[in-house]
Design a protein around this motif. Structure first.
Motif, PDB file in Angstrom:
ATOM      1  N   ALA A 174       0.881  -1.128  -0.096  1.00  0.00           N
ATOM      2  CA  ALA A 174       0.124  -0.116   0.032  1.00  0.00           C
ATOM      3  C   ALA A 174       0.994   1.409   0.038  1.00  0.00           C
ATOM      4  N   THR A 175       2.106   1.040   0.548  1.00  0.00           N
ATOM      5  CA  THR A 175       2.967   2.332   0.981  1.00  0.00           C
ATOM      6  C   THR A 175       3.482   2.444  -0.441  1.00  0.00           C
ATOM      7  N   ARG A 176       4.012   1.606  -1.185  1.00  0.00           N
ATOM      8  CA  ARG A 176       4.577   1.532  -2.521  1.00  0.00           C
ATOM      9  C   ARG A 176       3.630   2.344  -3.487  1.00  0.00           C
ATOM     10  N   ALA A 177       2.312   1.995  -3.543  1.00  0.00           N
ATOM     11  CA  ALA A 177       1.252   2.797  -4.211  1.00  0.00           C
ATOM     12  C   ALA A 177       1.140   4.164  -3.740  1.00  0.00           C
ATOM     13  N   ALA A 178       0.967   4.463  -2.445  1.00  0.00           N
ATOM     14  CA  ALA A 178       0.776   5.655  -2.001  1.00  0.00           C
ATOM     15  C   ALA A 178       1.756   6.755  -2.204  1.00  0.00           C
ATOM     16  N   VAL A 179       3.007   6.256  -2.257  1.00  0.00           N
ATOM     17  CA  VAL A 179       3.980   7.252  -2.263  1.00  0.00           C
ATOM     18  C   VAL A 179       4.519   7.360  -4.027  1.00  0.00           C
ATOM     19  N   GLY A 180       3.931   6.512  -4.938  1.00  0.00           N
ATOM     20  CA  GLY A 180       4.497   6.597  -6.280  1.00  0.00           C
ATOM     21  C   GLY A 180       3.526   7.216  -7.322  1.00  0.00           C
ATOM     22  N   ALA A 181       2.432   7.834  -6.542  1.00  0.00           N
ATOM     23  CA  ALA A 181       1.510   8.842  -7.393  1.00  0.00           C
ATOM     24  C   ALA A 181       2.151  10.242  -8.021  1.00  0.00           C
ATOM     25  N   PRO A 182       1.641  10.558  -8.891  1.00  0.00           N
ATOM     26  CA  PRO A 182       2.072  11.844  -9.275  1.00  0.00           C
ATOM     27  C   PRO A 182       1.436  12.886  -8.277  1.00  0.00           C
ATOM     28  N   THR A 183       2.158  14.049  -7.953  1.00  0.00           N
ATOM     29  CA  THR A 183       1.593  15.077  -6.890  1.00  0.00           C
ATOM     30  C   THR A 183       1.123  16.154  -7.649  1.00  0.00           C
ATOM     31  N   GLU A 184       1.374  16.472  -9.121  1.00  0.00           N
ATOM     32  CA  GLU A 184       0.939  17.735  -9.851  1.00  0.00           C
ATOM     33  C   GLU A 184      -0.367  18.141  -9.697  1.00  0.00           C
ATOM     34  N   ARG A 198     -23.206  13.012 -12.732  1.00  0.00           N
ATOM     35  CA  ARG A 198     -22.546  12.382 -11.858  1.00  0.00           C
ATOM     36  C   ARG A 198     -21.677  11.303 -12.002  1.00  0.00           C
ATOM     37  N   GLU A 199     -22.250  10.394 -13.076  1.00  0.00           N
ATOM     38  CA  GLU A 199     -21.557   9.077 -13.571  1.00  0.00           C
ATOM     39  C   GLU A 199     -20.220   9.556 -14.293  1.00  0.00           C
ATOM     40  N   ARG A 200     -20.326  10.662 -14.981  1.00  0.00           N
ATOM     41  CA  ARG A 200     -18.942  11.003 -15.492  1.00  0.00           C
ATOM     42  C   ARG A 200     -18.077  11.456 -14.692  1.00  0.00           C
ATOM     43  N   ILE A 201     -18.426  12.329 -13.492  1.00  0.00           N
ATOM     44  CA  ILE A 201     -17.509  12.707 -12.653  1.00  0.00           C
ATOM     45  C   ILE A 201     -16.987  11.438 -11.830  1.00  0.00           C
ATOM     46  N   GLU A 202     -17.900  10.571 -11.514  1.00  0.00           N
ATOM     47  CA  GLU A 202     -17.163   9.579 -10.598  1.00  0.00           C
ATOM     48  C   GLU A 202     -16.140   8.492 -11.600  1.00  0.00           C
ATOM     49  N   ALA A 203     -16.574   8.291 -12.801  1.00  0.00           N
ATOM     50  CA  ALA A 203     -15.641   7.750 -13.768  1.00  0.00           C
ATOM     51  C   ALA A 203     -14.231   8.258 -13.919  1.00  0.00           C
ATOM     52  N   LEU A 204     -14.460   9.723 -13.925  1.00  0.00           N
ATOM     53  CA  LEU A 204     -13.276  10.495 -14.220  1.00  0.00           C
ATOM     54  C   LEU A 204     -12.413  10.358 -13.001  1.00  0.00           C
ATOM     55  N   THR A 205     -12.792  10.441 -11.898  1.00  0.00           N
ATOM     56  CA  THR A 205     -12.500  10.332 -10.527  1.00  0.00           C
ATOM     57  C   THR A 205     -11.847   8.914 -10.554  1.00  0.00           C
ATOM     58  N   ASP A 206     -12.294   7.721 -10.798  1.00  0.00           N
ATOM     59  CA  ASP A 206     -11.754   6.537 -10.971  1.00  0.00           C
ATOM     60  C   ASP A 206     -10.471   6.654 -11.918  1.00  0.00           C
ATOM     61  N   GLU A 207     -10.520   7.223 -12.915  1.00  0.00           N
ATOM     62  CA  GLU A 207      -9.336   7.313 -13.921  1.00  0.00           C
ATOM     63  C   GLU A 207      -8.496   8.126 -13.232  1.00  0.00           C
ATOM     64  N   LEU A 208      -8.591   9.153 -12.824  1.00  0.00           N
ATOM     65  CA  LEU A 208      -7.464  10.021 -12.054  1.00  0.00           C
ATOM     66  C   LEU A 208      -6.872   9.321 -10.899  1.00  0.00           C
ATOM     67  N   ALA A 209      -7.622   8.436 -10.257  1.00  0.00           N
ATOM     68  CA  ALA A 209      -7.021   7.758  -9.133  1.00  0.00           C
ATOM     69  C   ALA A 209      -5.964   6.554  -9.510  1.00  0.00           C
ATOM     70  N   ALA A 210      -6.384   6.007 -10.707  1.00  0.00           N
ATOM     71  CA  ALA A 210      -5.829   4.907 -11.178  1.00  0.00           C
ATOM     72  C   ALA A 210      -3.961   4.625 -11.178  1.00  0.00           C
ATOM     73  N   PRO A 211      -3.374   5.915 -11.394  1.00  0.00           N
ATOM     74  CA  PRO A 211      -1.970   5.926 -11.760  1.00  0.00           C
ATOM     75  C   PRO A 211      -1.393   5.522 -10.389  1.00  0.00           C
ATOM     76  N   ALA A 212      -1.953   5.859  -9.360  1.00  0.00           N
ATOM     77  CA  ALA A 212      -1.287   5.621  -7.708  1.00  0.00           C
ATOM     78  C   ALA A 212      -0.793   3.958  -7.912  1.00  0.00           C
ATOM     79  N   TYR A 213      -1.577   3.145  -8.753  1.00  0.00           N
ATOM     80  CA  TYR A 213      -1.222   1.736  -8.669  1.00  0.00           C
ATOM     81  C   TYR A 213      -0.718   1.145  -9.753  1.00  0.00           C
ATOM     82  N   ASP A 214      -0.039   1.938 -10.559  1.00  0.00           N
ATOM     83  CA  ASP A 214       0.887   1.650 -11.792  1.00  0.00           C
ATOM     84  C   ASP A 214       2.106   1.012 -11.068  1.00  0.00           C
ATOM     85  N   VAL A 215       2.451   1.490 -10.207  1.00  0.00           N
ATOM     86  CA  VAL A 215       3.825   0.792  -9.684  1.00  0.00           C
ATOM     87  C   VAL A 215       3.812  -0.517  -9.367  1.00  0.00           C
ATOM     88  N   LEU A 216       2.568  -1.067  -8.805  1.00  0.00           N
ATOM     89  CA  LEU A 216       2.407  -2.342  -8.587  1.00  0.00           C
ATOM     90  C   LEU A 216       2.056  -3.253 -10.013  1.00  0.00           C
TER      91      LEU A 216
END
Length: 264
Positions: A109-119, A222-240
């Motif tokens: 979890a920490t690897r994912a948490a510290v591997g996401a972009p901060t911009e 609302r569905e578009r907002i939730e889908a975009l939120t998921d999409e923007l959250a996904a890069p955190a897990y790319d390190v795994l």
């Protein structure tokens, strides 16, 4: 991942951390909430905290910031929040806290948490500047908090992109749950005229119908907002790797279940 991470991160808002903040001289739950969550930003003025947190009604942040900094410092608030949250998490998950696999899940979890972009992610970046705890339960809570706020910063960006303000977002959540806005906990306290004006604004934009429910356009927004939120959250897990992500999911499931059961 949201459903697994959110329960772990939000132990921060439970009784044990709240009691710890009250012991510092906080007047109520919300003093402790703002002191703890805003502390990584330093002694930022209410206007900045309001902008970063996004979804509080005008004036709500200013009732607590900067008042809380007369009772504690951001540094102390960070420490109190961590201690209280870790104590609450340990209490909620019981024997899982000392299980051999906890070190591994905390590490993943920490690897994912510290591997996401901060911009563009102010609160996440502020949390990233803090030291990562060494103790496994503390490290897991810290990682979950980072992932939660990374997602939250992205959610705010999605709301901005769709022209949805903070109070409007809560109205949309209420409607998605089949509730009237005045019944929803985060906005039920607002003056009726003020809340009615927010709903009227959404109605004027074609997102809410005459009866106060979703229009098709409102539901789709609302569905578009939730889908975009998921999409923007996904890069955190790319390190795994795929296998590591599967392992993380499997390890988090019993922990999240235990936390949710303790809340019931």
């Amino acid at each position: 991942m949201f459903e697994l991470v959110e329960p772990i991160a939000t132990v921060t808002f439970s009784e044990v951390p709240n009691e710890a903040f009250l012991a510092l001289g906080m007047r109520d739950y919300w003093d402790g909430y703002f002191a703890g969550r805003a502390a990584p930003l330093g002694p930022a003025p209410a206007e900045v905290v309001h902008a970063v947190f996004y979804n509080f009604a005008d004036g709500e942040v200013a009732r607590h910031i900067p008042w809380v900094w007369g009772k504690t410092t951001p540094e102390e608030a960070i420490a109190v929040r961590e201690r209280g949250s870790v104590a609450a998490l340990r209490q909620m998950i019981g024997e899982l806290a000392d299980s051999p696999g906890l070190v591994r899940v905390a590490d993943l979890a920490t690897r994912a948490a510290v591997g996401a972009p901060t911009e563009g992610r102010v609160l996440y970046a502020a949390l990233r500047a803090l030291d990562v705890p060494e103790e496994p339960v503390a490290r897991l809570w810290h990682a979950a908090t980072l992932l939660r706020e990374h997602r939250g910063d992205g959610h705010n960006a999605a709301l901005v992109a769709h022209g949805i303000g903070g109070t409007e977002a809560h109205v949309l959540i209420a409607l998605s749950l089949g509730m009237r806005p005045e019944e929803f906990g985060r906005i039920h306290h607002l003056p009726k005229a003020r809340l009615a004006a927010v709903v009227d604004g959404l109605r004027d934009r074609g997102l809410v119908d005459a009866a106060g429910g979703f229009t098709d356009a409102g539901r789709e927004t609302r569905e578009r907002i939730e889908a975009l939120t998921d999409e923007l959250a996904a890069p955190a897990y790319d390190v795994l790797s795929t296998d590591e992500l599967d392992e993380l999911v499997a390890a988090l499931e019993p922990i999240a279940v235990a936390v949710q059961a303790a809340d019931d």
